[in-house]
Design a protein around this motif. Structure first.
Motif, short mmCIF file in Angstrom:
data_model
loop_
_atom_site.label_atom_id
_atom_site.label_comp_id
_atom_site.label_asym_id
_atom_site.label_seq_id
_atom_site.Cartn_x
_atom_site.Cartn_y
_atom_site.Cartn_z
N LYS A 117 0.80 -1.23 0.00
CA LYS A 117 0.00 0.00 0.00
C LYS A 117 0.83 1.27 0.00
CE LYS A 117 -2.78 -0.49 3.46
NZ LYS A 117 -2.46 -1.89 3.74
N ALA A 118 2.09 1.17 0.40
CA ALA A 118 2.90 2.39 0.51
C ALA A 118 2.91 3.20 -0.79
CB ALA A 118 4.32 2.03 0.94
N VAL A 119 2.81 2.51 -1.94
CA VAL A 119 2.82 3.24 -3.22
C VAL A 119 1.65 4.21 -3.34
CG1 VAL A 119 4.07 1.41 -4.45
CG2 VAL A 119 1.55 1.44 -4.49
N ALA A 120 0.61 3.97 -2.55
CA ALA A 120 -0.55 4.87 -2.61
C ALA A 120 -0.18 6.27 -2.13
CB ALA A 120 -1.71 4.32 -1.79
N LEU A 121 0.90 6.39 -1.34
CA LEU A 121 1.34 7.74 -0.94
C LEU A 121 1.62 8.56 -2.19
CD1 LEU A 121 3.78 6.93 2.02
CD2 LEU A 121 1.58 8.12 2.20
N GLN A 122 2.25 7.92 -3.16
CA GLN A 122 2.54 8.59 -4.43
C GLN A 122 1.28 8.70 -5.28
OE1 GLN A 122 5.49 6.61 -6.83
NE2 GLN A 122 5.30 8.09 -8.51
N ASP A 123 0.55 7.61 -5.40
CA ASP A 123 -0.60 7.61 -6.31
C ASP A 123 -1.66 8.62 -5.89
OD1 ASP A 123 0.78 5.68 -7.57
OD2 ASP A 123 -0.58 4.02 -7.12
N ILE A 124 -1.89 8.74 -4.59
CA ILE A 124 -2.89 9.71 -4.15
C ILE A 124 -2.34 11.13 -4.31
CG2 ILE A 124 -4.25 10.52 -2.16
CD1 ILE A 124 -4.34 7.55 -1.24
N ASN A 139 -8.63 4.25 -5.75
CA ASN A 139 -8.38 5.08 -6.93
C ASN A 139 -6.91 5.03 -7.31
OD1 ASN A 139 -10.20 6.51 -8.60
ND2 ASN A 139 -9.10 8.41 -8.16
N SER A 140 -6.20 4.05 -6.75
CA SER A 140 -4.80 3.80 -7.13
C SER A 140 -4.79 2.57 -8.03
CB SER A 140 -3.96 3.54 -5.87
OG SER A 140 -2.79 2.81 -6.21
N GLU A 141 -4.42 2.79 -9.27
CA GLU A 141 -4.42 1.69 -10.24
C GLU A 141 -3.56 0.53 -9.74
OE1 GLU A 141 -6.17 1.64 -13.33
OE2 GLU A 141 -5.55 -0.47 -13.22
N ARG A 142 -2.43 0.89 -9.12
CA ARG A 142 -1.51 -0.16 -8.69
C ARG A 142 -2.12 -1.03 -7.58
NH1 ARG A 142 4.37 2.67 -8.02
NH2 ARG A 142 3.22 4.51 -7.33
N LEU A 143 -3.03 -0.46 -6.81
CA LEU A 143 -3.63 -1.25 -5.74
C LEU A 143 -4.85 -2.05 -6.18
CD1 LEU A 143 -3.32 0.98 -2.53
CD2 LEU A 143 -1.78 -0.79 -3.41
N VAL A 144 -5.56 -1.57 -7.18
CA VAL A 144 -6.80 -2.30 -7.56
C VAL A 144 -6.61 -3.26 -8.71
CG1 VAL A 144 -8.48 -0.64 -6.67
CG2 VAL A 144 -7.60 -0.38 -8.99
N ARG A 145 -5.46 -3.18 -9.40
CA ARG A 145 -5.36 -4.06 -10.57
C ARG A 145 -5.28 -5.53 -10.12
NH1 ARG A 145 0.03 -1.56 -12.52
NH2 ARG A 145 1.48 -2.35 -10.97
N GLY A 146 -5.54 -6.41 -11.06
CA GLY A 146 -5.59 -7.83 -10.71
C GLY A 146 -7.04 -8.26 -10.54
N ARG A 147 -7.19 -9.41 -9.91
CA ARG A 147 -8.55 -9.98 -9.87
C ARG A 147 -9.45 -9.18 -8.94
NH1 ARG A 147 -9.84 -13.11 -5.58
NH2 ARG A 147 -8.20 -13.12 -4.00
N ASN A 148 -10.74 -9.27 -9.20
CA ASN A 148 -11.76 -8.59 -8.40
C ASN A 148 -11.74 -9.15 -6.98
OD1 ASN A 148 -14.02 -7.47 -7.30
ND2 ASN A 148 -15.49 -8.58 -8.60
N ARG A 149 -11.54 -8.26 -6.00
CA ARG A 149 -11.49 -8.75 -4.62
C ARG A 149 -12.83 -8.59 -3.89
NH1 ARG A 149 -6.40 -6.07 -4.81
NH2 ARG A 149 -7.34 -4.32 -3.74
#
Ligand SMILES: Nc1nc2c(c(=O)[nH]1)N[C@H]1C(S)=C(S)[C@@H](COP(=O)(O)OP(=O)(O)OC[C@H]3O[C@@H](n4cnc5c(=O)[nH]c(N)nc54)[C@H](O)[C@@H]3O)O[C@H]1N2
Ligand SMILES: Nc1nc2c(c(=O)[nH]1)N[C@H]1C(S)=C(S)[C@@H](COP(=O)(O)OP(=O)(O)OC[C@H]3O[C@@H](n4cnc5c(=O)[nH]c(N)nc54)[C@H](O)[C@@H]3O)O[C@H]1N2
Ligand code: SF4
Ligand SMILES: [Mo]
Length: 742
Positions: free
Chosen positions: A47-54, A631-641
């Motif tokens: 999740k740390a990447v969300a600091l950048q994505d947000i 709303n972070s592409e890197r966190l939501v990509r992949g299969r539907n959770r």
């Protein structure tokens, strides 16, 4: 452009990981774990990447926005703050103070500025309609701490780095990264318990990521932890394993607790909990036999109808087995800025139930009402009806029970101001949105999570980027509203003085006055802001230390093992043993005291599969955080959770297959989701994550809306609460599941 390196603490969850952020001009070029942070030692999570994505998110609001019909237009800060204050005050003048409600969401506690300045604004509003995410989360833990130890924040923290036995009720640190237990790299810390020969035991209706780290995992029927704990305590007393000598001179209630638990032999609770009497005895005896041990529970025990009792009994178990306030047990922290000390109120015991909500009569806690009552307070006409709302860092439409009802109620308000940087499911209904800066633009010191950490440490993070001229920090917005909304000149002067103080200076004062502080000497040993700035990776202040009886804040300075408030709630719990309340509709009840029930018999008894309702629980995933990290592409990509987990027996009984779209129906709503068939959930239990349900008209969340999912809180019930504490009873909501096409 020169590259720069910044040291910070990640503020996205409670773990307080140290991060190294590299930037090139206005751009973030990298985020990694800081190996030199003495607490997190390099750990970070995805999740740390969300600091950048947000930070970079083009959907993130940067200027105040006013809504006219369905259109949003930017307005200047002065105009926006003036308008917000004028309109909110006008509602209070016309209809009384209580006509304005305020809701503080979870990220409030992750922001230094908000922690320091939100309380002042809330006080200035002088409304009894104060709400927060506390009553959909940890309220029962506060009530237990307050009644037993004398302060809502005196929550004992597991000394996870030394214990030899960790007994977990309803927490999934492998996904949540730990909660009311700040412990960066918590999975490694759990593995270390086993590596040093210790034991980890988990009680959870789902075989979770944390179960994979444990020696033993036991399914439990949702909402029955308090009964299980009574039975565990029964065994502890019956075996003569009570060890309270070191608390003897300041302990009240041992006899009351003994008398209470004598009524709950394991056989009496075995069918309803779904755990055999033998297993219950083994859980108890393994716990008492361990050289060091600690029982710990989190949202699985606080988000249920008997949350107050469960949280109390976990602490009671630690106390009577000699596990409180000792190494490897449950301990109190000694934070460098002691927010308990700053709380100057006399230790007057309970700040609970001094008033109640207008419609349902639910109790106030520490000046707050349960958010489960907010919708009815808006909908129901009469004196004290809520007509205006201020939300701060919250998304109650997705995060509180019966979200659709609350959403309709919010849409009907006369006026709504939201302090938030997203146009989301809640803020889309606001008349005005005031967007604060995000994490990287502001400095940080963790006032709350140092207080809840498994080790005493301190760290100050300067801002990575200067805030743009046309942006405002949350404390500037909160303070701006405070002085505009307080009538008296004196209040204005005070607010103006506070804004000169700045969060950084306030932390300096807190550090100096704290237990490691320099006081106000300019030099000398001890902590002050300058010391922290000279050690940008953070300062280690050592492991948790015994703190009793000195740290107790009860009026008589004694520990209350059997608080009257909690004892009085046991009858309500006991009644479930003879009703169908906590069971799926066709689950036979434990009607008699059976001496021993076999595993298979229990499994059958608690296996409500034919036509009956299923018991709904939630779920957290490592790459998600409540409602606002989608709303972070890197966190939501992949299969539907956002899927419903169901046991194969329950799926078979309904002729459902993996991947089917299913319709879930509760008393309050219906949603349709894909099904995942798995034996990782207990028979009779289904699991859906919370925080989803995007894709609503008028939101500005382009990525989240493309991964909308459904909101579990369109199913959860605002009438289903822990009536003692007022916390939402999310766990165990009865639902029906059928093919979506039926
Ligand atoms: N990745 C990620 N991390 C987060 C968050 C997030 O959304 N995502 N949210 C943050 C927040 S705000 C919080 S409060 C913390 C929460 O931290 P945790 O409490 O560790 O989070 P959960 O994963 O919800 O774990 C609760 C567990 O309780 C179980 N459970 C449900 N009902 C019952 C019951 O009746 N009895 C028992 N014994 N167990 C039950 C669930 O199956 C689940 O495994 O996490 C924080 N960290
Ligand atoms: N069914 C079910 N419901 C649950 C839970 C569950 O497990 N199951 N979990 C519950 C828990 S533990 C919690 S804590 C709540 C969370 O409930 P809320 O706090 O109501 O919701 P969040 O999803 O955390 O939304 C946070 C909002 O704050 C904004 N925000 C983020 N940072 C800042 C900031 O620095 N300043 C400002 N002003 N705004 C900011 C985000 O944009 C977002 O809109 O949800 C609860 N709801
Ligand atoms: S565990 Fe992840 S989200 Fe939590 S503080 Fe660490 S890096 Fe941030
Ligand atoms: Mo939470």
């Amino acid at each position: 452009m020169t590259d720069r390196r910044h040291l910070r603490t990640c503020t996205l969850c409670e773990a307080m990981c140290g991060v190294v952020i590299t930037t090139s001009g206005p751009r973030v070029t990298g985020i990694r774990g800081d190996p030199d942070d003495p607490f997190s030692k390099g750990h970070i999570c995805p999740k740390a990447v969300a600091l950048q994505d947000i930070h970079d998110d083009p959907d993130r609001l940067r200027l105040p926005m006013r809504r006219t019909g369905r259109e949003w237009h930017p307005v200047s800060w002065d105009e926006a703050l003036d308008e917000a204050a004028t309109r909110l005050t006008a509602v209070q003048q016309a209809h009384g103070r209580d006509a304005l409600a305020v809701y503080l969401g979870n990220p409030t506690v992750h922001s230094l500025g908000a922690m320091l300045f939100a309380p002042g604004l809330v006080r200035a509003l002088r409304t009894r309609n104060r709400y927060s995410a506390t009553s959909v989360d940890q309220l029962p833990h506060h009530v237990a701490a307050m009644t037993m130890f004398g302060h809502a924040l005196l929550i004992p923290i597991p000394d996870i780095d030394h214990t030899q036995h960790l007994l977990i009720f309803g927490a999934n640190p492998a996904a949540s990264n730990g909660s009311l237990m700040t412990a960066p790299g918590v999975s490694d810390r759990i593995k270390a318990i086993r590596a040093r020969g210790g034991r980890v035991v988990l009680i959870d209706p789902r075989r979770t990521e944390t179960a994979a780290l444990a020696n033993a995992h036991h399914f439990i029927r949702p909402g029955t932890d308090a009964l299980l704990l009574l039975a565990i305590l029964h065994v502890v007393f019956a075996d003569g394993s009570v060890r309270v000598d070191h608390h003897a001179s300041y302990l009240n209630g041992l006899d009351d607790l003994r008398a209470l638990v004598s009524r709950f032999p394991p056989a009496r609770v075995s069918a309803i909990t779904g755990i055999t009497a033998d297993t219950i005895s083994t859980i108890a005896r393994d716990f008492t036999a361990a050289p060091m041990a600690v029982a710990y529970g989190r949202v699985g025990v606080s988000m249920q109808e008997f949350g107050g009792l469960a949280c109390w009994l976990i602490s009671a178990l630690n106390v009577v087995t000699g596990r409180l306030d000792v190494r490897g047990g449950a301990m109190f922290t000694r934070p460098a800025v002691d927010i308990l000390k700053a709380d100057q109120r006399s230790p007057d015991g309970l700040r609970f139930g001094r008033w109640t909500s207008r419609i349902r009569g639910l109790p106030e806690f520490a000046g707050e009402l349960p958010v489960s009552a907010l919708a009815e307070e808006i909908e129901t006409a009469g004196p004290g009806q809520v007509r205006a709302l201020l939300t701060h860092a919250g998304n109650p439409v997705l995060s509180t029970p019966n979200g659709q009802r609350l959403e309709r109620a919010i849409a009907s308000l006369e006026y709504h101001v939201a302090i938030d940087f997203y146009l989301n499911e809640t803020t889309r209904h606001a008349n005005l949105i005031l967007p604060p800066t995000f994490a990287l633009e502001r400095d940080h010191y963790d006032l709350v999570f140092h207080t809840l950490a498994v080790r005493n440490t301190a760290k100050y993070s300067p801002a990575v980027f200067e805030r743009p001229d046309d942006a405002r920090h949350d404390w500037e917005i909160l303070n701006g509203l405070t002085w505009r909304m307080t009538g008296t000149r004196a209040a204005r002067v005070k607010a103006a003085a506070l804004s000169l103080l700045t969060p950084r200076r306030m932390v300096d004062i807190g550090l100096r006055q704290g237990p490691y502080g320099t006081g106000f000497r300019p030099f000398g040993g001890g902590l002050r802001m300058q010391t922290l700035e000279q050690q940008p990776h953070g300062v280690d202040l050592g492991p948790l230390q015994p703190a009793l009886p000195g740290r107790l804040r009860t009026a008589d300075r004694r520990m209350q093992l059997a608080p009257a408030l909690l004892l009085a709630d046991v009858d309500r719990l006991e009644a479930t043993l003879t009703s169908t309340h906590l069971s799926t509709s066709d689950t036979p009840r434990a009607t008699a005291l059976v001496d021993s029930v076999t595993d298979a018999a229990v499994r059958q008894q608690s296996n409500g599969v034919t036509d009956g309702s299923l018991s709904l629980i939630g779920r957290r995933a490592l790459r998600s955080n409540n409602s606002w990290m989608h709303n972070s592409e890197r966190l939501v990509r992949g299969r539907n959770r956002c899927t419903l987990l169901m046991h194969p027996d329950d799926a078979a009984a309904r002729a459902l297959c993996d991947g089917n779209e299913v319709r879930i129906t509760s008393r309050v709503g219906v949603v349709v989701v894909p099904l995942e068939v798995t034996d990782s959930v207990m028979p009779g239990v289904v699991s859906l994550p919370h925080g989803w349900g995007h894709g609503r008209d008028g939101t500005r969340l382009s990525i989240a809306n493309a991964h909308a999912g459904v909101s579990i809180n369109d199913l959860t019930d605002d009438q289903r609460i822990d009536t003692l504490t007022g916390n939402a009873g999310f766990s165990g909501v009865p639902v029906q599941v059928a093919p979506a096409t039926a």
